[in-house]
Design a protein around this motif. Sequence first.
Motif, PDB file in Angstrom:
ATOM      1  N   VAL A   9      40.631  36.177  38.244  1.00  0.00           N
ATOM      2  CA  VAL A   9      41.829  35.430  38.716  1.00  0.00           C
ATOM      3  C   VAL A   9      42.563  35.780  39.493  1.00  0.00           C
ATOM      4  O   VAL A   9      42.983  37.244  39.489  1.00  0.00           O
ATOM      5  N   SER A  10      42.740  35.498  40.931  1.00  0.00           N
ATOM      6  CA  SER A  10      43.509  36.082  41.935  1.00  0.00           C
ATOM      7  C   SER A  10      44.528  35.042  42.578  1.00  0.00           C
ATOM      8  O   SER A  10      44.461  33.995  42.413  1.00  0.00           O
ATOM      9  N   GLY A  11      45.523  35.901  43.143  1.00  0.00           N
ATOM     10  CA  GLY A  11      46.542  35.217  43.744  1.00  0.00           C
ATOM     11  C   GLY A  11      47.396  36.139  44.877  1.00  0.00           C
ATOM     12  O   GLY A  11      47.330  36.922  44.748  1.00  0.00           O
ATOM     13  N   VAL A  12      48.118  35.561  45.663  1.00  0.00           N
ATOM     14  CA  VAL A  12      48.974  36.391  46.334  1.00  0.00           C
ATOM     15  C   VAL A  12      50.217  36.281  45.899  1.00  0.00           C
ATOM     16  O   VAL A  12      50.884  35.112  45.645  1.00  0.00           O
ATOM     17  N   VAL A  13      50.880  37.509  45.572  1.00  0.00           N
ATOM     18  CA  VAL A  13      52.317  37.388  44.745  1.00  0.00           C
ATOM     19  C   VAL A  13      53.353  37.892  45.666  1.00  0.00           C
ATOM     20  O   VAL A  13      52.956  38.897  46.417  1.00  0.00           O
ATOM     21  N   ALA A  14      54.388  37.451  45.844  1.00  0.00           N
ATOM     22  CA  ALA A  14      55.613  37.936  46.633  1.00  0.00           C
ATOM     23  C   ALA A  14      55.856  39.176  46.181  1.00  0.00           C
ATOM     24  O   ALA A  14      55.846  39.422  45.065  1.00  0.00           O
ATOM     25  N   ALA A  15      56.412  39.932  47.197  1.00  0.00           N
ATOM     26  CA  ALA A  15      56.702  41.398  46.947  1.00  0.00           C
ATOM     27  C   ALA A  15      57.815  41.603  45.641  1.00  0.00           C
ATOM     28  O   ALA A  15      57.579  42.399  44.744  1.00  0.00           O
ATOM     29  N   GLY A  16      58.607  40.649  45.838  1.00  0.00           N
ATOM     30  CA  GLY A  16      59.742  40.601  44.845  1.00  0.00           C
ATOM     31  C   GLY A  16      59.579  40.322  43.392  1.00  0.00           C
ATOM     32  O   GLY A  16      60.210  40.231  42.600  1.00  0.00           O
ATOM     33  N   ARG A  17      58.071  39.851  43.292  1.00  0.00           N
ATOM     34  CA  ARG A  17      57.603  39.310  42.016  1.00  0.00           C
ATOM     35  C   ARG A  17      56.413  40.261  41.460  1.00  0.00           C
ATOM     36  O   ARG A  17      55.939  39.833  40.263  1.00  0.00           O
ATOM     37  N   ALA A  88      37.438  32.372  39.635  1.00  0.00           N
ATOM     38  CA  ALA A  88      35.729  32.575  39.867  1.00  0.00           C
ATOM     39  C   ALA A  88      35.337  33.176  38.595  1.00  0.00           C
ATOM     40  O   ALA A  88      36.040  34.023  37.569  1.00  0.00           O
ATOM     41  N   VAL A  89      34.022  33.103  38.224  1.00  0.00           N
ATOM     42  CA  VAL A  89      33.195  33.371  37.260  1.00  0.00           C
ATOM     43  C   VAL A  89      31.851  33.791  37.527  1.00  0.00           C
ATOM     44  O   VAL A  89      31.131  33.218  38.503  1.00  0.00           O
ATOM     45  N   PHE A  90      31.568  35.136  37.286  1.00  0.00           N
ATOM     46  CA  PHE A  90      30.328  35.744  37.970  1.00  0.00           C
ATOM     47  C   PHE A  90      29.460  36.071  36.709  1.00  0.00           C
ATOM     48  O   PHE A  90      30.049  36.508  35.634  1.00  0.00           O
TER      49      PHE A  90
END
Length: 103
Positions: A9-17, A88-90
Motif C-alpha cells: 500500500v503506497s501513497g504520497v504523504v505531505a511533509a506535515g503528516r 498492489a499484491v504480488f
Amino acid sequence: MTGQVLSEVSGVVAAGREADLVTAYRELVARPLPDGLVRTELLSGPDGQWRIQTLWRDRAALEAVRAAPGGAPAPRLFRDVGAEPALAVFEVAVHLTAQVGPD
C-alpha cells in the motif's frame, strides 16, 4: 512458488503528516497482528513517497484481513493522513532469507 503473497500500500504523504503516519503505524503493529502476517515494514522514500509492505503466509490470510469489518488497516492509515492509497499484491515466486552471522 511458496504460496506467500506481498501486499503493498503506497501513497504520497505531505511533509506535515509524515510523523502522524509513523505514529499510527507504530500503534497498529503494537496490537496483536492478524493470523498469517509474516512481516511488515513502513518504508519512506523521496518526495513524500511512503509504502507499507506486508508479507502474508498465503492469499487466504490477506483476504481474511481485507474482509474483516473496516477492511485492511494499511489503506486506512494513508487516508487518515490525507493520502490516497494505491494497492498492489504480488505472488512470491522465489524466496531467500540470508543468514546473518554473529559480529
